[in-house]
Design a protein around this motif. Structure first.
Motif, PDB file in Angstrom:
ATOM      1  N   LEU A 193       1.018  -7.669  29.787  1.00  0.00           N
ATOM      2  CA  LEU A 193       2.014  -7.498  28.721  1.00  0.00           C
ATOM      3  C   LEU A 193       3.283  -8.279  29.014  1.00  0.00           C
ATOM      4  O   LEU A 193       3.891  -8.845  28.103  1.00  0.00           O
ATOM      5  N   VAL A 222      -2.079  -5.374  22.121  1.00  0.00           N
ATOM      6  CA  VAL A 222      -3.335  -5.762  22.745  1.00  0.00           C
ATOM      7  C   VAL A 222      -4.282  -4.576  22.587  1.00  0.00           C
ATOM      8  O   VAL A 222      -3.994  -3.471  23.045  1.00  0.00           O
ATOM      9  N   PRO A 250     -10.162  -8.236  25.412  1.00  0.00           N
ATOM     10  CA  PRO A 250      -8.904  -7.878  24.762  1.00  0.00           C
ATOM     11  C   PRO A 250      -8.680  -8.696  23.490  1.00  0.00           C
ATOM     12  O   PRO A 250      -9.003  -9.882  23.433  1.00  0.00           O
ATOM     13  N   MET A 307      -2.438  -4.111  33.245  1.00  0.00           N
ATOM     14  CA  MET A 307      -1.968  -4.085  31.861  1.00  0.00           C
ATOM     15  C   MET A 307      -0.496  -4.456  31.791  1.00  0.00           C
ATOM     16  O   MET A 307      -0.092  -5.226  30.911  1.00  0.00           O
ATOM     17  N   THR A 360       5.757  -5.771  23.027  1.00  0.00           N
ATOM     18  CA  THR A 360       4.332  -5.812  23.355  1.00  0.00           C
ATOM     19  C   THR A 360       3.856  -4.408  23.699  1.00  0.00           C
ATOM     20  O   THR A 360       4.610  -3.590  24.205  1.00  0.00           O
ATOM     21  N   TRP A 414      -0.018  -2.123  24.804  1.00  0.00           N
ATOM     22  CA  TRP A 414      -1.459  -2.092  25.059  1.00  0.00           C
ATOM     23  C   TRP A 414      -2.012  -0.844  24.404  1.00  0.00           C
ATOM     24  O   TRP A 414      -1.594   0.263  24.712  1.00  0.00           O
TER      25      TRP A 414
END
Length: 113
Positions: free
Chosen positions: A77, A63, A2, A73, A97, A99
């Protein structure tokens, strides 16, 4: 691996490095990775506006990584958001945040996703 892309105000090289290290550790811890298993980069922001009004910057992190189980995930986060709020001294509600697990196309090799 990541990669965390952070958009937030800078506090200088040493403090920025410490902040990014904390973010890597938070995400790595939730994903069961070593600290070196996550990369973070800061894109410093100096001005933020909402509409026409300047406001204090809201730390933002995306991310970039392969899809993982949703629970993993989400946990990563949340940990990232808590670490960002602490490191930038803002309320958790002022941190964003995300992903991103879209199509990954490396310069060499095969596309994934």
């Amino acid at each position: 691996m990541p990669v965390i892309q952070v958009t937030a105000p800078s506090a200088g090289p040493d403090r920025d490095a410490a902040r990014l290290t904390a973010l890597c550790r938070a995400v790595a811890g939730e994903l069961g990775l070593p600290g070196s298993g996550v990369v973070a980069a800061l894109a410093p922001v100096s001005v933020t506006v909402t509409g026409e009004t300047p406001v204090a910057a809201w730390p933002l992190a995306v991310v970039h990584g392969s899809p993982r189980p949703a629970a993993a995930m989400d946990a990563a986060l949340r940990a990232l958001g808590r670490a960002m709020a602490e490191e930038w001294g803002v309320p958790q509600g002022e941190v964003w945040t995300e992903w991103s697990a879209g199509r990954l196309v490396p310069v060499t090799g095969e596309a994934r996703g």
